[in-house]
Motif scaffolding. Structure first.
Motif, PDB file in Angstrom:
ATOM      1  N   UNK A   1      -9.737  -3.242 -16.215  1.00 22.61           N
ATOM      2  CA  UNK A   1     -10.161  -3.575 -14.841  1.00 22.61           C
ATOM      3  C   UNK A   1      -9.355  -2.775 -13.815  1.00 22.61           C
ATOM      4  N   UNK A   2      -8.044  -2.633 -14.048  1.00 28.19           N
ATOM      5  CA  UNK A   2      -7.218  -1.818 -13.135  1.00 28.19           C
ATOM      6  C   UNK A   2      -7.759  -0.393 -13.065  1.00 28.19           C
ATOM      7  N   UNK A   3      -8.104   0.164 -14.218  1.00 34.17           N
ATOM      8  CA  UNK A   3      -8.641   1.528 -14.249  1.00 34.17           C
ATOM      9  C   UNK A   3      -9.979   1.593 -13.512  1.00 34.17           C
ATOM     10  N   UNK A   4     -10.833   0.606 -13.712  1.00 32.15           N
ATOM     11  CA  UNK A   4     -12.134   0.577 -13.046  1.00 32.15           C
ATOM     12  C   UNK A   4     -11.990   0.485 -11.529  1.00 32.15           C
ATOM     13  N   UNK A   5     -10.920  -0.145 -11.075  1.00 28.59           N
ATOM     14  CA  UNK A   5     -10.658  -0.281  -9.637  1.00 28.59           C
ATOM     15  C   UNK A   5     -10.017   0.976  -9.050  1.00 28.59           C
ATOM     16  N   UNK A   6      -9.698   1.962  -9.896  1.00 28.79           N
ATOM     17  CA  UNK A   6      -9.037   3.169  -9.412  1.00 28.79           C
ATOM     18  C   UNK A   6      -7.563   2.971  -9.101  1.00 28.79           C
ATOM     19  N   UNK A   7      -6.964   1.971  -9.736  1.00 30.15           N
ATOM     20  CA  UNK A   7      -5.587   1.605  -9.435  1.00 30.15           C
ATOM     21  C   UNK A   7      -4.543   2.302 -10.295  1.00 30.15           C
TER      22      UNK A   7
ATOM     23  N   UNK B   1      -3.548   5.482  -0.537  1.00 33.27           N
ATOM     24  CA  UNK B   1      -3.941   6.860  -0.222  1.00 33.27           C
ATOM     25  C   UNK B   1      -4.325   7.658  -1.470  1.00 33.27           C
ATOM     26  N   UNK B   2      -4.294   7.003  -2.630  1.00 32.24           N
ATOM     27  CA  UNK B   2      -4.616   7.673  -3.888  1.00 32.24           C
ATOM     28  C   UNK B   2      -3.434   8.359  -4.539  1.00 32.24           C
TER      29      UNK B   2
END
Length: 89
Positions: free
Chosen positions: A10-16, A36-37
């Protein structure tokens, strides 16, 4: 799939989550992504271990690039299917 693996997916799916190649003084490994990525600190060991398992199962992917750029950990199509099944269960 363990609870830790599910949360890491889920963290990966959120771009975290980012992957750092180890080229600018920080050891190779996974980092949190800030608003900011950019990198915002190392992930806990349990997250790193879960992401490693997910990568081996081809549920997440990251492309290591030359240079100092950290790369996003992305969920694969198979990973998205797993998440979809979890959300409908």
């Amino acid at each position: 799939m363990t609870e830790d693996e599910t949360r890491a997916l889920r963290h990966a799916a959120e771009g975290a989550v980012l992957f750092h190649s180890g080229l600018w003084g920080v050891p190779m490994g996974f980092l949190w992504a800030g608003p900011d990525g950019g990198p915002a600190g190392r992930v806990p060991q349990w997250v790193a271990e879960a992401l490693t398992v997910l990568e081996r199962r081809e549920l997440v992917v990251f492309r290591v690039v030359l240079g100092t750029k950290d790369v996003a950990v992305r969920v694969t199509e198979a990973g998205l299917r797993v998440l979809g099944r979890m959300n409908t269960a």
